[in-house]
Design a protein around this motif. Structure first.
Motif, PDB file in Angstrom:
ATOM      1  N   ILE A 112      -9.503  -5.295   4.166  1.00  0.00           N
ATOM      2  CA  ILE A 112      -9.011  -5.548   2.808  1.00  0.00           C
ATOM      3  C   ILE A 112      -8.445  -6.958   2.758  1.00  0.00           C
ATOM      4  O   ILE A 112      -7.674  -7.362   3.626  1.00  0.00           O
ATOM      5  CB  ILE A 112      -7.909  -4.534   2.409  1.00  0.00           C
ATOM      6  N   ARG A 113      -8.808  -7.711   1.726  1.00  0.00           N
ATOM      7  CA  ARG A 113      -8.222  -9.034   1.501  1.00  0.00           C
ATOM      8  C   ARG A 113      -7.286  -8.930   0.307  1.00  0.00           C
ATOM      9  O   ARG A 113      -7.662  -8.417  -0.744  1.00  0.00           O
ATOM     10  CB  ARG A 113      -9.298 -10.080   1.223  1.00  0.00           C
ATOM     11  N   VAL A 114      -6.056  -9.396   0.488  1.00  0.00           N
ATOM     12  CA  VAL A 114      -5.078  -9.422  -0.592  1.00  0.00           C
ATOM     13  C   VAL A 114      -4.713 -10.881  -0.834  1.00  0.00           C
ATOM     14  O   VAL A 114      -4.330 -11.586   0.090  1.00  0.00           O
ATOM     15  CB  VAL A 114      -3.809  -8.601  -0.223  1.00  0.00           C
ATOM     16  N   ASP A 115      -4.854 -11.330  -2.099  1.00  0.00           N
ATOM     17  CA  ASP A 115      -4.493 -12.719  -2.394  1.00  0.00           C
ATOM     18  C   ASP A 115      -3.873 -12.841  -3.783  1.00  0.00           C
ATOM     19  O   ASP A 115      -3.949 -11.924  -4.589  1.00  0.00           O
ATOM     20  CB  ASP A 115      -5.688 -13.660  -2.239  1.00  0.00           C
ATOM     21  N   GLY A 116      -3.215 -13.968  -4.017  1.00  0.00           N
ATOM     22  CA  GLY A 116      -2.611 -14.253  -5.316  1.00  0.00           C
ATOM     23  C   GLY A 116      -1.419 -13.382  -5.652  1.00  0.00           C
ATOM     24  O   GLY A 116      -1.113 -13.185  -6.826  1.00  0.00           O
ATOM     25  N   THR A 117      -0.698 -12.892  -4.640  1.00  0.00           N
ATOM     26  CA  THR A 117       0.462 -12.041  -4.904  1.00  0.00           C
ATOM     27  C   THR A 117       1.711 -12.890  -5.115  1.00  0.00           C
ATOM     28  O   THR A 117       1.830 -13.984  -4.565  1.00  0.00           O
ATOM     29  CB  THR A 117       0.709 -11.060  -3.740  1.00  0.00           C
ATOM     30  N   ASP A 118       2.634 -12.362  -5.914  1.00  0.00           N
ATOM     31  CA  ASP A 118       3.888 -13.063  -6.174  1.00  0.00           C
ATOM     32  C   ASP A 118       5.001 -12.652  -5.215  1.00  0.00           C
ATOM     33  O   ASP A 118       5.875 -13.454  -4.903  1.00  0.00           O
ATOM     34  CB  ASP A 118       4.363 -12.802  -7.604  1.00  0.00           C
ATOM     35  N   ILE A 119       4.994 -11.387  -4.758  1.00  0.00           N
ATOM     36  CA  ILE A 119       6.078 -10.879  -3.919  1.00  0.00           C
ATOM     37  C   ILE A 119       5.602 -10.587  -2.506  1.00  0.00           C
ATOM     38  O   ILE A 119       6.167 -11.074  -1.536  1.00  0.00           O
ATOM     39  CB  ILE A 119       6.714  -9.618  -4.536  1.00  0.00           C
ATOM     40  N   SER A 120       4.558  -9.770  -2.374  1.00  0.00           N
ATOM     41  CA  SER A 120       4.101  -9.345  -1.060  1.00  0.00           C
ATOM     42  C   SER A 120       2.633  -8.948  -1.104  1.00  0.00           C
ATOM     43  O   SER A 120       2.190  -8.296  -2.051  1.00  0.00           O
ATOM     44  CB  SER A 120       4.938  -8.151  -0.592  1.00  0.00           C
ATOM     45  N   GLY A 121       1.897  -9.319  -0.080  1.00  0.00           N
ATOM     46  CA  GLY A 121       0.511  -8.880   0.029  1.00  0.00           C
ATOM     47  C   GLY A 121       0.446  -7.394   0.325  1.00  0.00           C
ATOM     48  O   GLY A 121      -0.178  -6.618  -0.384  1.00  0.00           O
ATOM     49  N   ILE A 122       1.131  -6.994   1.410  1.00  0.00           N
ATOM     50  CA  ILE A 122       1.218  -5.580   1.788  1.00  0.00           C
ATOM     51  C   ILE A 122       2.682  -5.272   2.058  1.00  0.00           C
ATOM     52  O   ILE A 122       3.277  -5.817   2.991  1.00  0.00           O
ATOM     53  CB  ILE A 122       0.369  -5.268   3.032  1.00  0.00           C
ATOM     54  N   ALA A 123       3.267  -4.404   1.233  1.00  0.00           N
ATOM     55  CA  ALA A 123       4.664  -3.990   1.406  1.00  0.00           C
ATOM     56  C   ALA A 123       4.673  -2.693   2.210  1.00  0.00           C
ATOM     57  O   ALA A 123       4.100  -1.694   1.788  1.00  0.00           O
ATOM     58  CB  ALA A 123       5.326  -3.771   0.054  1.00  0.00           C
ATOM     59  N   VAL A 124       5.307  -2.723   3.369  1.00  0.00           N
ATOM     60  CA  VAL A 124       5.326  -1.561   4.265  1.00  0.00           C
ATOM     61  C   VAL A 124       6.661  -0.847   4.119  1.00  0.00           C
ATOM     62  O   VAL A 124       7.701  -1.349   4.533  1.00  0.00           O
ATOM     63  CB  VAL A 124       5.088  -1.992   5.732  1.00  0.00           C
ATOM     64  N   ASN A 125       6.613   0.347   3.502  1.00  0.00           N
ATOM     65  CA  ASN A 125       7.815   1.139   3.257  1.00  0.00           C
ATOM     66  C   ASN A 125       7.751   2.477   3.974  1.00  0.00           C
ATOM     67  O   ASN A 125       8.463   3.415   3.612  1.00  0.00           O
ATOM     68  CB  ASN A 125       7.968   1.377   1.746  1.00  0.00           C
ATOM     69  N   SER A 126       6.867   2.602   4.956  1.00  0.00           N
ATOM     70  CA  SER A 126       6.716   3.840   5.736  1.00  0.00           C
ATOM     71  C   SER A 126       6.349   3.451   7.175  1.00  0.00           C
ATOM     72  O   SER A 126       6.143   2.281   7.462  1.00  0.00           O
ATOM     73  CB  SER A 126       5.651   4.739   5.113  1.00  0.00           C
ATOM     74  N   SER A 127       6.251   4.445   8.042  1.00  0.00           N
ATOM     75  CA  SER A 127       6.065   4.178   9.483  1.00  0.00           C
ATOM     76  C   SER A 127       4.664   4.513   9.962  1.00  0.00           C
ATOM     77  O   SER A 127       3.942   5.306   9.336  1.00  0.00           O
ATOM     78  CB  SER A 127       7.062   5.021  10.279  1.00  0.00           C
ATOM     79  N   PHE A 128       4.323   3.953  11.129  1.00  0.00           N
ATOM     80  CA  PHE A 128       3.110   4.281  11.874  1.00  0.00           C
ATOM     81  C   PHE A 128       1.822   3.958  11.108  1.00  0.00           C
ATOM     82  O   PHE A 128       0.829   4.672  11.203  1.00  0.00           O
ATOM     83  CB  PHE A 128       3.115   5.748  12.327  1.00  0.00           C
ATOM     84  N   ASN A 129       1.822   2.882  10.329  1.00  0.00           N
ATOM     85  CA  ASN A 129       0.644   2.464   9.579  1.00  0.00           C
ATOM     86  C   ASN A 129      -0.205   1.517  10.405  1.00  0.00           C
ATOM     87  O   ASN A 129       0.285   0.862  11.313  1.00  0.00           O
ATOM     88  CB  ASN A 129       1.077   1.777   8.282  1.00  0.00           C
ATOM     89  N   SER A 130      -1.490   1.435  10.072  1.00  0.00           N
ATOM     90  CA  SER A 130      -2.424   0.568  10.758  1.00  0.00           C
ATOM     91  C   SER A 130      -3.113  -0.341   9.755  1.00  0.00           C
ATOM     92  O   SER A 130      -3.682   0.129   8.780  1.00  0.00           O
ATOM     93  CB  SER A 130      -3.465   1.420  11.496  1.00  0.00           C
ATOM     94  N   VAL A 131      -3.049  -1.670  10.018  1.00  0.00           N
ATOM     95  CA  VAL A 131      -3.716  -2.644   9.178  1.00  0.00           C
ATOM     96  C   VAL A 131      -4.593  -3.475  10.099  1.00  0.00           C
ATOM     97  O   VAL A 131      -4.077  -4.204  10.945  1.00  0.00           O
ATOM     98  CB  VAL A 131      -2.722  -3.549   8.424  1.00  0.00           C
ATOM     99  N   ILE A 132      -5.925  -3.357   9.941  1.00  0.00           N
ATOM    100  CA  ILE A 132      -6.823  -4.106  10.819  1.00  0.00           C
ATOM    101  C   ILE A 132      -7.885  -4.830   9.998  1.00  0.00           C
ATOM    102  O   ILE A 132      -8.244  -4.394   8.902  1.00  0.00           O
ATOM    103  CB  ILE A 132      -7.481  -3.204  11.883  1.00  0.00           C
ATOM    104  N   GLN A 133      -8.358  -5.942  10.533  1.00  0.00           N
ATOM    105  CA  GLN A 133      -9.389  -6.772   9.930  1.00  0.00           C
ATOM    106  C   GLN A 133      -9.054  -7.120   8.474  1.00  0.00           C
ATOM    107  O   GLN A 133      -9.936  -7.151   7.625  1.00  0.00           O
ATOM    108  CB  GLN A 133     -10.756  -6.092  10.001  1.00  0.00           C
ATOM    109  N   SER A 134      -7.788  -7.336   8.199  1.00  0.00           N
ATOM    110  CA  SER A 134      -7.354  -7.628   6.827  1.00  0.00           C
ATOM    111  C   SER A 134      -6.573  -8.920   6.791  1.00  0.00           C
ATOM    112  O   SER A 134      -6.000  -9.325   7.782  1.00  0.00           O
ATOM    113  CB  SER A 134      -6.493  -6.493   6.284  1.00  0.00           C
TER     114      SER A 134
END
Length: 134
Positions: A112-134
């Motif tokens: 996943i590509r995230v762009d043009g955000t004002d605050i956060s691309g990915i906001a992590v508010n939980s545990s044990f998440n996986s973000v790959i090739q992003s």
């Protein structure tokens, strides 16, 4: 005896005979949807709903199929909630927060590509998440 199956498959009810035809989801993903089953995006979306989309785990997943979700006034592009939801293969753009990982966690984001955000691309508010090739 009457057999009846409901869900994402098409179904027919005929006494004594079972007809069952598998098919793709009858409804396309649209702005404001809460996704609770595996879905594939079939077009670019421009959303003003808050959040633009919600994916609810453990059964919700979205393959964006290289399409783009663009926020038009919504602060959160994709909210991922519950446990173990999955998001892959797309672009989230022009949101205050591109993706918000909430709920219990153990969510997966891939390619996943995230762009043009004002605050956060990915906001992590939980545990044990996986973000790959992003």
């Amino acid at each position: 005896m009457v057999y009846e199956f409901r869900g994402s498959a098409r179904h027919f009810v005929v006494p004594g005979i079972l007809y069952f035809a598998l098919g793709s989801s009858a409804f396309a993903v649209d702005c404001g949807d809460t996704i609770t089953s595996p879905e594939v995006l079939d077009q670019d979306l421009v959303c003003s709903t808050e959040p633009a989309l919600t994916i609810m785990g453990p059964t919700g997943s979205l393959d964006m199929a290289e399409y783009t979700l663009r926020c038009d006034g919504s602060a959160v592009g994709i909210q991922i909630d519950g446990v173990a939801a999955f998001l892959s293969n797309g672009v989230v753009t022009l949101c205050d927060i591109g993706i918000s990982l909430d709920g219990t966690g153990a969510h997966n984001i891939q390619a996943i590509r995230v762009d043009g955000t004002d605050i956060s691309g990915i906001a992590v508010n939980s545990s044990f998440n996986s973000v790959i090739q992003s």
